[in-house]
Design a protein around this motif. Structure first.
Motif, PDB file in Angstrom:
ATOM      1  N   LEU B 108     -17.009  30.408  11.697  1.00 26.58           N
ATOM      2  CA  LEU B 108     -15.703  30.165  12.008  1.00 26.58           C
ATOM      3  C   LEU B 108     -15.702  28.635  12.114  1.00 26.58           C
ATOM      4  O   LEU B 108     -14.515  27.964  11.887  1.00 26.58           O
ATOM      5  N   LEU B 109     -16.832  27.900  12.717  1.00 33.04           N
ATOM      6  CA  LEU B 109     -16.715  26.562  12.801  1.00 33.04           C
ATOM      7  C   LEU B 109     -16.769  25.652  11.299  1.00 33.04           C
ATOM      8  O   LEU B 109     -16.780  24.553  11.101  1.00 33.04           O
ATOM      9  N   GLN B 266      -3.023  24.746  19.480  1.00 35.23           N
ATOM     10  CA  GLN B 266      -4.127  24.766  18.605  1.00 35.23           C
ATOM     11  C   GLN B 266      -5.638  24.932  19.518  1.00 35.23           C
ATOM     12  O   GLN B 266      -6.340  25.648  19.141  1.00 35.23           O
ATOM     13  N   ALA B 267      -5.512  24.156  20.623  1.00 33.66           N
ATOM     14  CA  ALA B 267      -6.723  24.305  21.549  1.00 33.66           C
ATOM     15  C   ALA B 267      -6.704  25.969  22.030  1.00 33.66           C
ATOM     16  O   ALA B 267      -7.969  26.297  22.022  1.00 33.66           O
ATOM     17  N   TYR B 268      -5.815  26.465  22.357  1.00 33.53           N
ATOM     18  CA  TYR B 268      -5.747  28.090  22.807  1.00 33.53           C
ATOM     19  C   TYR B 268      -6.245  28.963  21.356  1.00 33.53           C
ATOM     20  O   TYR B 268      -6.943  29.869  21.932  1.00 33.53           O
ATOM     21  N   GLU B 269      -5.340  28.777  20.528  1.00 29.17           N
ATOM     22  CA  GLU B 269      -5.861  29.308  19.408  1.00 29.17           C
ATOM     23  C   GLU B 269      -7.566  29.352  19.059  1.00 29.17           C
ATOM     24  O   GLU B 269      -8.101  30.290  18.695  1.00 29.17           O
ATOM     25  N   ALA B 338     -11.940  38.736  15.240  1.00 30.34           N
ATOM     26  CA  ALA B 338     -13.162  38.181  15.374  1.00 30.34           C
ATOM     27  C   ALA B 338     -13.818  37.317  14.474  1.00 30.34           C
ATOM     28  O   ALA B 338     -14.679  36.447  14.697  1.00 30.34           O
ATOM     29  N   THR B 339     -13.520  37.444  13.087  1.00 36.43           N
ATOM     30  CA  THR B 339     -14.057  36.659  12.077  1.00 36.43           C
ATOM     31  C   THR B 339     -12.822  35.671  11.202  1.00 36.43           C
ATOM     32  O   THR B 339     -13.085  35.278  10.077  1.00 36.43           O
ATOM     33  N   THR B 340     -11.875  35.418  11.901  1.00 39.19           N
ATOM     34  CA  THR B 340     -10.881  34.687  11.185  1.00 39.19           C
ATOM     35  C   THR B 340     -10.445  33.355  12.207  1.00 39.19           C
ATOM     36  O   THR B 340     -10.273  33.701  13.597  1.00 39.19           O
ATOM     37  N   ILE B 341     -10.173  32.456  11.581  1.00 39.55           N
ATOM     38  CA  ILE B 341      -9.308  31.538  12.386  1.00 39.55           C
ATOM     39  C   ILE B 341      -8.545  30.462  11.462  1.00 39.55           C
ATOM     40  O   ILE B 341      -8.767  30.477  10.383  1.00 39.55           O
ATOM     41  N   SER B 342      -7.490  30.029  11.998  1.00 41.42           N
ATOM     42  CA  SER B 342      -6.476  29.326  11.291  1.00 41.42           C
ATOM     43  C   SER B 342      -7.244  27.881  10.941  1.00 41.42           C
ATOM     44  O   SER B 342      -7.904  27.461  11.883  1.00 41.42           O
ATOM     45  N   PRO B 343      -6.895  27.458   9.487  1.00 36.01           N
ATOM     46  CA  PRO B 343      -7.571  26.129   9.180  1.00 36.01           C
ATOM     47  C   PRO B 343      -7.233  25.014  10.257  1.00 36.01           C
ATOM     48  O   PRO B 343      -8.295  23.991  10.711  1.00 36.01           O
ATOM     49  N   GLU B 344      -6.008  25.119  10.963  1.00 39.60           N
ATOM     50  CA  GLU B 344      -5.811  23.990  11.795  1.00 39.60           C
ATOM     51  C   GLU B 344      -6.583  24.146  13.401  1.00 39.60           C
ATOM     52  O   GLU B 344      -6.930  23.038  13.715  1.00 39.60           O
ATOM     53  N   ALA B 345      -6.705  25.427  13.648  1.00 39.08           N
ATOM     54  CA  ALA B 345      -7.479  25.604  14.897  1.00 39.08           C
ATOM     55  C   ALA B 345      -8.936  25.275  14.530  1.00 39.08           C
ATOM     56  O   ALA B 345      -9.618  24.610  15.368  1.00 39.08           O
ATOM     57  N   ARG B 346      -9.430  25.677  13.394  1.00 35.04           N
ATOM     58  CA  ARG B 346     -10.911  25.255  13.162  1.00 35.04           C
ATOM     59  C   ARG B 346     -10.880  23.804  13.088  1.00 35.04           C
ATOM     60  O   ARG B 346     -11.929  23.084  13.771  1.00 35.04           O
TER      61      ARG B 346
END
Lengths: 657, 361
Positions: B108-109, B266-269, B338-346
């Motif tokens: 994710l990171l 973003q922080a919460y995401e 569990a295995t996805t995150i938006s590019p902005e939140a990352r």
């Protein structure tokens, strides 16, 4: 409480439970005898079988194994000079010389008897402490743990061999090797060459085998004969060994106490206990001239300590769910699979479980000792066999043990690299025990110092327990340095008086390489942020200064160099260990091409034919025996061998895969 | 041994994919085969125990009752084994993979050492777990509801590292606006827990089994107070209270109470993605997505039967807790969260870790 003790004992003493314990004890015995494989490998072997077993049987089996490994690992330490597991490295220093002098029986008897007493002591400590140990364990915070790592490092003074500067440099080198991987304070990767393999640090198993086992094996091969010198018998001395232990009750008691205490404190781990006990024995002896040459106290001390560790290590495992060692981690996993959740309840509601474990520990120690003594005469005969016949088996077991670490080909490469370092350290008298102590304590020292400062500032130095340990450390330093420049110096790397060289350049070259390693450590350390650079830079500076000091004396010539002049090859007339290192490199390279199993078969055929000059039938029988053994072990561990280029391109059936 | 079996299985699978529906109807069977359950961690430890617990049940419920073995491929904090499996596994159902939080979070990171992609895999089960953040009563509060009173003081959190498991409380406590100093380099949550018990640290988090067996006695003795749990997402993705701790509020509830609004941005995401990856979606078992559909279906069915097995329910509590095991569509949904995150939140999370914790990506 007494009722419970009795009822758990009676429950354990049924045929079924004892049968399972015997299974654990037997597996532990085999695993312990094999060099490099310890409790971790043994417990992983048993773990799949506990499914569906009742709790008492399963616990008896697991503890049976845990208790016996530090008894059985003595065989290869004493008979082969190769540590049977990380718990008995110190036993090698005096046990192996005793075996070569034909006193193997005495050394083994002393070791087993001391082990049994240590194990019993551990069980007693566990019984008494399980109800009251929580506050004791809680008393050891980061500050105290840091002081304990310093205490461990202070033993370097006693174990640095004939030359203190070399000893300190060796310890610093060990510290530097231990810092490979993520820095505890910041998670930055140091000296990992950007590889995933090194990002976890070098595995202890590999460092232990490389630094001790490989050089010893090459040396024995050069000798050409059997391990025990000509004309020695092994049968004598059994009672002598037991008498040796009985004559040293204080030593056994103190070393068992050290073992149980260090075992009980999570974070230090059992792998330095044998060294601490060994240096304690040395520091408290009036006559130190025989240490390293075959002093029986040097066998008794580590052996009584390393069995006591298990009882101690069960305390944090049971009470806090914090495993004190690798094998305790697997024991913990086994408990969870059995539906047992360790925690404060182990001293209350689940006290019966705890007592079952304690009884298992005590009984397994008895059984293990009895079995070891029964098997000893047979196993000891190995030392009369031509070593060229044993060596290929050792190569097989060492490689197998090495890639138990992470199951990758890099494990073998790392083994070779550390082995070469070990060969040179042995040759030039740079203390390998000091190196190992540095390596084991490296991350702990850095981690706990950083945490202690973060938690309570430099005030941590004034905590009462910290001061007590500091006093002990100073005492240990004093006792270690006393007389150490004179005749009382211990020779961890062989007799100094036989090792004066007139040709200095090989030593100078090696000292320069050591200096170079410190320069590298310094440069790599400087790349990090402040918190992650302090330790590597400090270690590089101290180690570098010592290496320079050694270089300075060595450059003044063979006589002026004094104790810095040490080269066991000074008078050598053969090719040195290099032909045998070549063979070892051969099997590693071949593994990289065609995979471990096929490489091993070719290695056996070639080595037995060319080096051991066996007739073909013998070559084939021995090779077949080795393959069978390896396949049984690997299939019971569900293991794939490291593959090579061939495996990357072609799909082959197991075990060639 | 395994290879030979794998070869025959591959043949069967190949036949199933190549042939038209008539043959594809032939029931999948694994009789006489050996299935590898690959775990990218060493023996012992959560994932290994989980896989070893499930293996015999899987063997019982897969058609043909194959031998199921656990194969540990440790190293690189689970990245080594995951890269290896991603590269070598064949789409024939002979090998099942069990990643965990330490595998999800670097992905994710965007850790540069990661060579695996969750989008190529499909889950057959997801085993959730939970976690609770708790403080020592030395902080002066004796009730989690008083969390606002912690604002005035510096809390000390003993942590294993900022990019692992502890990323979740680090982000949560940052969002709550608490002043926390992190002491890194702990070797496991157990060490961190006794550091708090001893008084060196003051705040800590534990996963469900450790919280129940180790922290609850401290809470009962008046030494610790739970602040919040991470909760579990329902089918719509809304965070609900953790069934193991129905009395402990979720992070979202506590945030609402402290700030009088729901958490967002973003922080919460980033927190939410990390939290579900590390807890609610901690342990999936996956197959390659390219595995023939009948084989995937056979696995799905086996896992569905397995979680309904009364023996699993009876014996599973120390390993699985009281959590509903997600299978079928529920597994898909949880796995995706569990295995996805938006590019902005990352990007936000990476920046946060670089500025606050000196992490270099």
């Amino acid at each position: 409480m007494l009722d419970l003790l009795l009822s758990t004992l009676l429950d354990l003493l049924t045929l079924k439970h004892m049968t399972f314990m015997m299974v654990g004890v037997t597996v532990g015995l085999v695993i312990g005898v094999l060099p490099g494989l310890g409790g971790i490998a043994g417990l992983s072997l048993l773990l799949p079988f506990i499914y569906g077993m009742d709790q008492t049987s399963a616990l008896a089996m697991l503890i049976g194994l845990v208790a016996v490994v530090p008894t059985a690992d003595t065989f290869s330490s004493i008979l082969m000079g190769i540590p049977g597991s990380s718990a008995s490295q110190a036993t090698v220093l005096d046990g192996f010389p005793l075996a070569r002098q034909g006193e193997a029986a005495r050394a083994l008897a002393a070791a087993f008897f001391a082990s049994m007493l240590g194990g019993m002591f551990g069980a007693v400590v566990l019984t008494a402490a399980v109800l009251a140990a929580r506050p004791i364990i809680l008393a050891f915070g980061s500050a105290e743990l840091f002081m304990l790592t310093l205490f461990g490092l202070s033993t370097v003074a006693a174990l640095s061999g004939g030359n203190l500067a070399k000893g300190v440099a060796a310890a610093c080198l060990g510290l530097a090797f231990g810092m490979i991987g993520a820095a505890p304070a910041t998670g930055e990767y140091r000296m990992d060459f950007d590889t995933l393999y090194l990002s976890d640090g070098l595995p202890l198993v590999i460092v232990g085998l490389g630094i001790f086992a490989l050089p010893e094996m090459f040396d024995l091969l050069r000798g050409g004969g059997a391990i025990a010198k000509q004309g020695q018998s092994l049968g004598r001395g059994w009672f002598q060994g037991v008498r040796d232990v009985i004559r040293n009750p204080g030593l056994v008691l103190r070393c068992s106490g050290i073992g149980a205490l260090i075992g009980a404190i999570p974070g230090i781990g059992g792998s330095v206990v044998d060294w601490i006990a060994y240096s304690h024995a040395m520091q408290t002896s009036k006559d130190r001239s025989q240490y390293g040459k075959g002093e029986i106290r040097g066998v008794i001390a580590p052996e009584s300590a390393n069995n006591a560790v298990q009882g101690g290590a069960l305390l944090p495992t049971l009470l806090f769910g914090i495993p004190g060692s690798g094998s305790m981690a697997i024991f913990l996993a086994g408990m969870i699979l059995l539906g047992l959740q360790p925690g404060p309840s182990m001293a209350e509601r689940d006290l019966n479980i705890t007592y079952t474990i304690i009884w298992s520990l005590a009984i397994a120690n008895l059984l293990g000792t009895a079995l070891c003594i029964a098997l000893a005469p047979g196993i000891a005969k190995l030392t009369l066999v031509r070593y060229t016949l044993i060596a290929p088996f050792m190569v097989m077991v060492l490689c197998f043990a090495a890639f138990q670490a992470t199951r990758s080909y890099y494990d073998l490469l790392a083994l070779v690299a550390v082995g070469v370092l070990g060969v040179f350290m042995r040759r030039f008298g740079w203390s390998r025990p000091a190196f190992l102590i540095g390596f084991v304590l490296s991350l702990g020292a850095e981690r706990y110092l950083y945490q202690a400062v973060q938690f309570s500032g430099w005030d941590f130095l004034t905590r009462p327990l910290v001061l007590v340990i500091l006093a002990l450390t100073l005492l240990s330093l004093w006792a270690g340095l006393r007389k150490s420049s004179g005749s009382g110096a211990i020779n961890t790397e062989g007799a100094a008086e036989d090792s004066r060289a007139s040709r200095m350049w090989p030593q100078l070259a090696f000292a320069a390489v050591v200096l170079g390693l410190f320069v590298f450590t310094f440069a790599e350390g400087m790349k990090n942020s402040y918190l992650a650079l302090m330790f590597p830079v400090a270690v590089a500076c101290v180690g570098g200064a010592c290496a320079l000091w050694v270089l300075f004396w060595q450059s003044r010539g063979a006589v002026a160099a004094g104790s810095a002049n040490f080269d066991t090859e000074a008078e050598a007339k053969d090719y040195g260990p290099w032909p045998f290192l070549g063979w070892f490199l051969g099997i590693v390279a071949l593994t990289g091409l065609i995979g471990f199993f096929a490489a091993l078969v070719l290695f056996f055929l070639a080595f037995l034919r060319v080096v051991a000059r066996c007739p073909w039938w013998q070559v084939l029988v021995l090779t077949a025996a080795a393959c069978t053994f390896l396949l049984v072990l690997a299939s019971s561990l569900n293991l794939l061998f490291p593959g090579g280029v061939l495996q990357a391109h072609v799909d082959l059936p197991w075990p060639l895969r | 041994m395994t290879k030979l079996h794998r070869r025959t299985l591959l043949g069967a699978a190949g036949a199933a994919t190549l042939a038209t529906p008539a043959i594809a109807q032939a029931p999948v069977t694994f009789a006489g085969r050996t299935i590898e359950f690959v775990i990218p961690f060493a023996e012992a430890g959560g994932s290994d125990v989980w896989a070893r617990f499930l293996a015999p049940f899987l063997s019982r419920h897969l058609p043909g009752q194959p031998n199921v073995i656990v194969r540990n491929v440790p190293g690189g904090g689970s990245i080594t084994g995951s890269n290896d499996w991603a590269q070598r596994a064949r789409p024939d159902g002979s090998s099942l993979f069990g990643p965990s939080a330490s595998t999800h979070l670097p992905f994710l990171l965007g850790d540069r050492r990661v060579r695996y992609d969750y989008a190529n895999w499909t889950p057959v089960i997801v085993s959730p777990t939970g976690g609770v953040v708790w403080v020592s009563t030395r902080t002066g509060i004796t009730d989690g509801a008083d969390i606002a009173r912690l604002r005035g003081q510096e809390l000390v959190f003993p942590s294993q590292g900022a990019t692992g498991f502890d990323l979740v409380p680090i982000l949560a406590l940052h969002l709550l606006g608490l002043n926390v100093r992190y002491v890194f380099g702990m070797r496991g949550r157990g060490e961190a827990r006794i550091a708090v018990e001893r008084g060196d640290g003051s705040i800590d988090h534990q996963t469900t089994p450790a919280y129940l067996s180790q922290v609850v006695p401290l809470v009962q003795a008046g030494q610790g107070v739970p602040l919040f749990s991470y909760g579990l997402p329902d089918a719509q993705g809304n965070i609900q209270r953790d069934p193991s701790f129905p009395d402990i509020p979720t992070f979202e509830e506590v945030y609402q109470r402290m700030h009088n609004r729901a958490p967002e941005g973003q922080a919460y995401e980033a927190y939410r993605a990390a939290s579900i990856a590390a807890f609610a979606g901690q342990k999936p078992a996956v197959l390659l997505k390219s595995t023939p559909a009948p084989i995937i279906a056979a696995y799905r069915r086996a896992f569905e039967d397995m979680v309904a097995d009364p023996e699993l329910k009876a014996r599973g509590e120390t390993v699985l807790g009281v959590y509903p095991q997600a299978v079928g569509d529920a597994a898909e949904s949880l796995y995706r969260h569990a295995t996805t995150i938006s590019p902005e939140a990352r990007e936000w999370a990476r920046n946060f870790l670089t500025t606050h914790h000196n992490v270099r990506f």
